[in-house]
Motif scaffolding. Sequence first.
Motif, PDB file in Angstrom:
ATOM      1  N   LEU A  71      20.826 -20.426 -51.487  1.00 46.32           N
ATOM      2  CA  LEU A  71      20.582 -19.135 -51.933  1.00 46.32           C
ATOM      3  C   LEU A  71      20.867 -19.180 -53.534  1.00 46.32           C
ATOM      4  O   LEU A  71      19.975 -18.855 -54.492  1.00 46.32           O
ATOM      5  CB  LEU A  71      21.333 -18.195 -51.303  1.00 46.32           C
ATOM      6  CG  LEU A  71      20.993 -17.893 -49.933  1.00 46.32           C
ATOM      7  CD1 LEU A  71      21.800 -16.771 -49.192  1.00 46.32           C
ATOM      8  CD2 LEU A  71      19.394 -17.548 -49.676  1.00 46.32           C
ATOM      9  N   LEU A  72      22.089 -19.716 -53.981  1.00 47.61           N
ATOM     10  CA  LEU A  72      22.624 -19.850 -55.297  1.00 47.61           C
ATOM     11  C   LEU A  72      21.543 -20.629 -56.145  1.00 47.61           C
ATOM     12  O   LEU A  72      21.162 -20.344 -57.111  1.00 47.61           O
ATOM     13  CB  LEU A  72      23.891 -19.984 -55.430  1.00 47.61           C
ATOM     14  CG  LEU A  72      24.951 -19.192 -54.862  1.00 47.61           C
ATOM     15  CD1 LEU A  72      26.451 -19.678 -55.059  1.00 47.61           C
ATOM     16  CD2 LEU A  72      24.491 -17.898 -55.717  1.00 47.61           C
ATOM     17  N   SER A  73      21.190 -21.408 -55.570  1.00 46.41           N
ATOM     18  CA  SER A  73      20.274 -22.786 -56.003  1.00 46.41           C
ATOM     19  C   SER A  73      18.865 -21.958 -56.415  1.00 46.41           C
ATOM     20  O   SER A  73      18.410 -22.178 -57.376  1.00 46.41           O
ATOM     21  CB  SER A  73      19.946 -23.998 -55.245  1.00 46.41           C
ATOM     22  OG  SER A  73      18.833 -24.783 -55.739  1.00 46.41           O
ATOM     23  N   GLY A  74      18.554 -21.302 -55.329  1.00 53.23           N
ATOM     24  CA  GLY A  74      16.912 -20.653 -55.621  1.00 53.23           C
ATOM     25  C   GLY A  74      17.276 -19.621 -56.828  1.00 53.23           C
ATOM     26  O   GLY A  74      16.336 -19.760 -57.443  1.00 53.23           O
ATOM     27  N   PHE A  75      18.237 -18.834 -56.822  1.00 56.18           N
ATOM     28  CA  PHE A  75      18.424 -17.760 -57.685  1.00 56.18           C
ATOM     29  C   PHE A  75      18.586 -18.604 -59.161  1.00 56.18           C
ATOM     30  O   PHE A  75      17.851 -18.191 -60.151  1.00 56.18           O
ATOM     31  CB  PHE A  75      19.589 -17.029 -57.683  1.00 56.18           C
ATOM     32  CG  PHE A  75      19.533 -15.976 -56.793  1.00 56.18           C
ATOM     33  CD1 PHE A  75      18.229 -14.805 -56.939  1.00 56.18           C
ATOM     34  CD2 PHE A  75      20.308 -15.702 -55.699  1.00 56.18           C
ATOM     35  CE1 PHE A  75      18.255 -13.897 -55.930  1.00 56.18           C
ATOM     36  CE2 PHE A  75      19.931 -14.852 -54.492  1.00 56.18           C
ATOM     37  CZ  PHE A  75      18.865 -13.843 -54.669  1.00 56.18           C
ATOM     38  N   THR A  93       7.444 -22.988 -54.954  1.00 54.37           N
ATOM     39  CA  THR A  93       7.558 -23.195 -53.664  1.00 54.37           C
ATOM     40  C   THR A  93       8.839 -23.656 -53.190  1.00 54.37           C
ATOM     41  O   THR A  93       9.425 -23.579 -52.208  1.00 54.37           O
ATOM     42  CB  THR A  93       6.335 -24.221 -53.154  1.00 54.37           C
ATOM     43  OG1 THR A  93       6.585 -25.568 -53.983  1.00 54.37           O
ATOM     44  CG2 THR A  93       5.088 -23.749 -53.224  1.00 54.37           C
ATOM     45  N   ASN A  94       9.530 -24.468 -54.345  1.00 57.78           N
ATOM     46  CA  ASN A  94      10.869 -25.111 -53.898  1.00 57.78           C
ATOM     47  C   ASN A  94      11.756 -23.928 -53.767  1.00 57.78           C
ATOM     48  O   ASN A  94      12.916 -23.930 -52.955  1.00 57.78           O
ATOM     49  CB  ASN A  94      11.386 -25.967 -54.921  1.00 57.78           C
ATOM     50  CG  ASN A  94      10.522 -27.269 -54.941  1.00 57.78           C
ATOM     51  OD1 ASN A  94       9.318 -27.276 -55.425  1.00 57.78           O
ATOM     52  ND2 ASN A  94      11.144 -28.250 -54.599  1.00 57.78           N
ATOM     53  N   VAL A  95      11.734 -22.804 -54.742  1.00 56.37           N
ATOM     54  CA  VAL A  95      12.547 -21.818 -54.712  1.00 56.37           C
ATOM     55  C   VAL A  95      12.308 -20.965 -53.315  1.00 56.37           C
ATOM     56  O   VAL A  95      13.358 -20.690 -52.724  1.00 56.37           O
ATOM     57  CB  VAL A  95      12.206 -20.804 -55.821  1.00 56.37           C
ATOM     58  CG1 VAL A  95      13.109 -19.526 -55.997  1.00 56.37           C
ATOM     59  CG2 VAL A  95      12.423 -21.433 -57.350  1.00 56.37           C
ATOM     60  N   ILE A  96      11.099 -20.531 -52.850  1.00 51.77           N
ATOM     61  CA  ILE A  96      11.026 -19.934 -51.867  1.00 51.77           C
ATOM     62  C   ILE A  96      11.670 -20.832 -50.708  1.00 51.77           C
ATOM     63  O   ILE A  96      12.142 -20.387 -49.641  1.00 51.77           O
ATOM     64  CB  ILE A  96       9.487 -19.678 -51.558  1.00 51.77           C
ATOM     65  CG1 ILE A  96       9.138 -18.743 -52.489  1.00 51.77           C
ATOM     66  CG2 ILE A  96       9.249 -19.086 -50.315  1.00 51.77           C
ATOM     67  CD1 ILE A  96       7.796 -18.481 -52.609  1.00 51.77           C
ATOM     68  N   ILE A 100      14.719 -19.624 -47.896  1.00 53.38           N
ATOM     69  CA  ILE A 100      14.460 -19.524 -46.717  1.00 53.38           C
ATOM     70  C   ILE A 100      15.284 -20.439 -45.966  1.00 53.38           C
ATOM     71  O   ILE A 100      16.076 -19.783 -44.918  1.00 53.38           O
ATOM     72  CB  ILE A 100      13.003 -19.912 -46.082  1.00 53.38           C
ATOM     73  CG1 ILE A 100      11.980 -18.579 -46.779  1.00 53.38           C
ATOM     74  CG2 ILE A 100      12.632 -20.147 -44.840  1.00 53.38           C
ATOM     75  CD1 ILE A 100      10.559 -18.952 -46.529  1.00 53.38           C
ATOM     76  N   MET A 101      15.689 -21.418 -46.340  1.00 49.38           N
ATOM     77  CA  MET A 101      16.539 -22.593 -45.854  1.00 49.38           C
ATOM     78  C   MET A 101      17.921 -22.003 -45.823  1.00 49.38           C
ATOM     79  O   MET A 101      18.572 -22.245 -45.070  1.00 49.38           O
ATOM     80  CB  MET A 101      16.236 -24.004 -46.387  1.00 49.38           C
ATOM     81  CG  MET A 101      16.956 -25.239 -45.676  1.00 49.38           C
ATOM     82  SD  MET A 101      16.712 -25.327 -44.319  1.00 49.38           S
ATOM     83  CE  MET A 101      15.099 -26.659 -44.308  1.00 49.38           C
ATOM     84  N   GLY A 102      18.359 -21.361 -47.075  1.00 44.66           N
ATOM     85  CA  GLY A 102      19.584 -21.017 -47.219  1.00 44.66           C
ATOM     86  C   GLY A 102      19.979 -19.816 -46.418  1.00 44.66           C
ATOM     87  O   GLY A 102      21.015 -19.669 -45.737  1.00 44.66           O
ATOM     88  N   LEU A 103      18.978 -18.868 -46.064  1.00 45.14           N
ATOM     89  CA  LEU A 103      19.052 -17.810 -45.073  1.00 45.14           C
ATOM     90  C   LEU A 103      19.296 -18.285 -43.542  1.00 45.14           C
ATOM     91  O   LEU A 103      20.198 -17.888 -42.952  1.00 45.14           O
ATOM     92  CB  LEU A 103      18.102 -16.819 -44.930  1.00 45.14           C
ATOM     93  CG  LEU A 103      17.985 -15.729 -46.420  1.00 45.14           C
ATOM     94  CD1 LEU A 103      16.840 -15.073 -46.517  1.00 45.14           C
ATOM     95  CD2 LEU A 103      19.350 -15.104 -46.393  1.00 45.14           C
ATOM     96  N   VAL A 104      18.412 -19.342 -43.268  1.00 44.00           N
ATOM     97  CA  VAL A 104      18.527 -20.070 -41.863  1.00 44.00           C
ATOM     98  C   VAL A 104      19.875 -20.739 -41.483  1.00 44.00           C
ATOM     99  O   VAL A 104      20.319 -20.404 -40.547  1.00 44.00           O
ATOM    100  CB  VAL A 104      17.252 -21.007 -41.682  1.00 44.00           C
ATOM    101  CG1 VAL A 104      17.479 -21.778 -40.359  1.00 44.00           C
ATOM    102  CG2 VAL A 104      16.001 -20.082 -41.818  1.00 44.00           C
ATOM    103  N   ILE A 105      20.364 -21.372 -42.583  1.00 42.43           N
ATOM    104  CA  ILE A 105      21.635 -22.183 -42.437  1.00 42.43           C
ATOM    105  C   ILE A 105      22.649 -21.222 -42.502  1.00 42.43           C
ATOM    106  O   ILE A 105      23.585 -21.446 -41.714  1.00 42.43           O
ATOM    107  CB  ILE A 105      21.656 -23.343 -43.601  1.00 42.43           C
ATOM    108  CG1 ILE A 105      20.681 -24.382 -43.350  1.00 42.43           C
ATOM    109  CG2 ILE A 105      23.087 -23.882 -43.504  1.00 42.43           C
ATOM    110  CD1 ILE A 105      20.616 -25.396 -44.557  1.00 42.43           C
TER     111      ILE A 105
END
Length: 170
Positions: A71-75, A93-96, A100-105
């Motif tokens: 999540l921090l990486s996305g921000f 697309t990498n940010v999205i 998504i991957m951050g929230l799932v994990i």
Amino acid sequence: MCGLILLLFAALGFADTLSPFSTSGDRIAGMTSNTSLSAISLVVGLALIAGAFVGGNTASTLNMTVGTLFLLSGFAHIFVLDRPANFLDFGMTNVIFSFIMGLVILTFGMYGRVSSKLSHDNPYWQRRHPRQPRPNLSVVGASPGRHLRTNHSARSRASRTVRSHPSTNN
């Protein structure tokens, strides 16, 4: 599952022989990538798979940490899109994907750890309620509520038996 997805992304990135810090926008599975991002994906994917094999608190803590880092990486990468500081070649697309991957994990890491209705034999519930007596689950598979009702009914039967026994009627 998330670890396998990251391993697949890393393998596709390495198979395409990308340059380490390229920001030219080579696409792998719909996302931009370079060798550095593939290496990070490989390490994180292996860590998630190793954590899944270890299980327990280790897997939970690892998943919560990795999910938060995603999540921090996305921000962080939202602010460096289309700038020279984008050395991992992130695109939108990498940010999205990162969100998504951050929230799932993160959700996998919190499962069984954060809830208002944890059972009393859950170690996280016990850690939050140190003064509460721990349930005595002597019957395999018994829930704490069922065990307490069983003890209560057994005590009631015992007291009725003692009161109705001929030797106690004086």
